[in-house]
Design a protein around this motif. Sequence first.
Motif, PDB file in Angstrom:
ATOM      1  N   LEU A   1      37.465  40.105  40.031  1.00  0.00           N
ATOM      2  CA  LEU A   1      36.766  38.665  39.561  1.00  0.00           C
ATOM      3  C   LEU A   1      35.352  38.789  39.098  1.00  0.00           C
ATOM      4  O   LEU A   1      34.554  39.269  39.962  1.00  0.00           O
ATOM      5  N   SER A   2      35.066  37.968  38.079  1.00  0.00           N
ATOM      6  CA  SER A   2      33.773  37.776  37.498  1.00  0.00           C
ATOM      7  C   SER A   2      33.075  36.659  38.404  1.00  0.00           C
ATOM      8  O   SER A   2      34.031  35.859  38.885  1.00  0.00           O
ATOM      9  N   PRO A   3      32.015  36.297  38.471  1.00  0.00           N
ATOM     10  CA  PRO A   3      31.375  35.556  39.178  1.00  0.00           C
ATOM     11  C   PRO A   3      31.856  34.226  38.641  1.00  0.00           C
ATOM     12  O   PRO A   3      32.086  33.267  39.526  1.00  0.00           O
ATOM     13  N   TRP A   4      32.188  34.020  37.412  1.00  0.00           N
ATOM     14  CA  TRP A   4      32.632  32.783  36.875  1.00  0.00           C
ATOM     15  C   TRP A   4      33.936  32.514  37.200  1.00  0.00           C
ATOM     16  O   TRP A   4      34.292  31.482  37.645  1.00  0.00           O
ATOM     17  N   ASP A   5      34.734  33.548  37.325  1.00  0.00           N
ATOM     18  CA  ASP A   5      36.115  33.182  37.797  1.00  0.00           C
ATOM     19  C   ASP A   5      36.060  32.629  39.280  1.00  0.00           C
ATOM     20  O   ASP A   5      36.906  31.756  39.834  1.00  0.00           O
ATOM     21  N   ARG A   6      35.243  33.318  40.216  1.00  0.00           N
ATOM     22  CA  ARG A   6      35.016  32.832  41.660  1.00  0.00           C
ATOM     23  C   ARG A   6      34.650  31.416  41.403  1.00  0.00           C
ATOM     24  O   ARG A   6      35.043  30.665  42.561  1.00  0.00           O
ATOM     25  N   VAL A   7      33.883  31.105  40.691  1.00  0.00           N
ATOM     26  CA  VAL A   7      33.260  29.643  40.477  1.00  0.00           C
ATOM     27  C   VAL A   7      34.629  28.750  40.441  1.00  0.00           C
ATOM     28  O   VAL A   7      34.754  27.657  41.042  1.00  0.00           O
ATOM     29  N   GLN A   8      35.743  29.244  39.603  1.00  0.00           N
ATOM     30  CA  GLN A   8      36.760  28.406  39.478  1.00  0.00           C
ATOM     31  C   GLN A   8      37.467  28.417  40.383  1.00  0.00           C
ATOM     32  O   GLN A   8      38.253  27.295  40.864  1.00  0.00           O
ATOM     33  N   ILE A   9      37.598  29.553  41.362  1.00  0.00           N
ATOM     34  CA  ILE A   9      38.284  29.315  42.435  1.00  0.00           C
ATOM     35  C   ILE A   9      37.788  28.488  43.715  1.00  0.00           C
ATOM     36  O   ILE A   9      38.632  27.631  44.003  1.00  0.00           O
TER      37      ILE A   9
END
Lengths: 290, 325
Positions: free
Chosen positions: B54-62
């Motif tokens: 997961l990219s940082p941005w993916d994690r922001v979404q989660i």
Amino acid sequence: MLKDLFSKKKKYATIPSEQAKQDVPEGIMTKCPKCKKIMYTKELVKNLRVCISCGYHHPMSAPERIACLLDEGTFCEYDRHLLSKNPLDFPQYMEKIEEDREKTKLNEAVVTGEGTINGFPVVVAVMDSRFRMGSMGSVVGEKIARAIERAMEKSVPFIIFTASGGARMQEGVLSLMQMAKTSAALKLFSEQGGLIISVMTHPTTGGVSASFASLGDYNFAEPGALIGFAGRRVIEQTVREELPDDFQTAEFLLKHGQLDAVIPRHELKDTLTNILDIHQARGEDEWRTS
Amino acid sequence: MAYELEFEKPLVELRKKISELKEFTKHRDVDFSDEINKLEARLEKLEHDIYANLSPWDRVQIARHPNRPTTLDYIERLFTNFFECHGDRCFGDDEAIVGGIAKYHGLPVTVIGHQRGKDTKENIRRNFGMPHPEGYRKALRLMKQAEKFGRPIICFIDTKGAYPGKAAEERGQSEAIARNLFEMAGLTVPVVCIVIGEGGSGGALALGVGNYVHMLENSTYSVISPEGAAAILWKDASLAKKAAETMKITAKDLKELGVIDEIVPEVRGGAHRNVDEQAKYIDDVLQRSLRQLLPLSAEQLIAQRYEKYKQIGDFIESQQHVSVM
Ligand SMILES: [Zn+2]
């Protein structure tokens, strides 16, 4: 017999006290001041004086409160021997005190003592608005301070039920000073780690609201209770504006951050039991060993 | 399945294909089991690959997932006897922060956390989990109460940040946050903080000065939101994704920076996929943390907390004195 009305399990017959007999109102019917419904007083009392139709919390006398809150047969009263004097030689004051003593069978506007709530030992002070509007004079202040001292000696929680119009005018500045006396007692108790729970009931105003009523580690109120320092009319005249309908109600105070919770009378014993339980739970041994 | 995230699209498509194939074979006399098995193996691998990278941005979404479990979801699962206390005894009761007393495996504790809403109505009531000064002051009142009774304090951090409003400034937003940092530093009882969602700037830190600070694997903790950072750094809020990569806001980053103590693993795909399971992961780290802190004295707890924050920062002790004259 109130004790019987309030306890679910009736194992033994209890001897009705003079006090309890006195509390059963004379009228067979009671009219709810809020919804105007007329109901059997017996049914209202059975329902902890909560209106069966609208939920309005009718005032409870101190003996009734003690009967429905403390475990049956555990209450032991303190300081029934303290009596008011007339420091300002206020006309008619002693006569009025005498009348209220006769009417309520109480020595003053607060009943103090110890007992247990679902097995948890507590010291309680319960004000009674039938006695001089629950106003605080020297005896009320002294009884409360002594009850706090006993809670301190015994290291048990202190629970206060307030119902008061405030300081007792007939005792002048001495009654004002009872605010300081009771608050000072609470400070010493608190410094020692004592648990303080305040339950404000209708009405809690003036000097009582500005002293021990507001000093709980947990401040609760009954639904709809009037709670405030200055009177509504005085404020309206001063600020010259109309105040909201819910002004100075328990719900208003909750919204304005003054209360931990508004607790309906039927939930009160369970809530207090939970708080007492959390405060005496000691998981430490189990926690420290591993 | 409701609300799939952008990076989960390949998984959604593959799952759809598998279920279509299954449906098809149910009514016909054909055997696609080989094909289905292959696709399921592929799905398994794809899930693994996507969630492991997961990219940082993916994690922001989660972390911002609408179904992400909130403070009250965890309180319900981790504690018994919870009794919520309201109000700061000054101005109001801020529902963007919840707090109260409870038992944790029999131990009396005080638990406090930011609280987002689950739907629009609740979000309005709770101001989307963005506190006003009265929220911090309620939290502090409960912390001082915990101190009086010797109860450990557990804080769940989950806020986009302090609420940027007029009323909040009038009532001393800065003072309220500062006061919490100041007072939390001196608490004589153990304090364990866990970032469960977004840890947004001062609003997060106001519940975050602890002996231990842990973060859920997909939560974030930052000085400003990625959108805010992009707006300030590049005058373009749409560069939030880039900001998320640059600002070091993931649990892994914060662990490397020494800001947090432990990364709490998450259920694959995010905490929202199995809240009960996630609560168990939190239970594990919380129990370990408290067992380490309970034997410490008040002085030791305060010293440990101070040392922890004293360590944070990055600088050089140079040999020469840089003259400003
Ligand atoms: Zn009614």
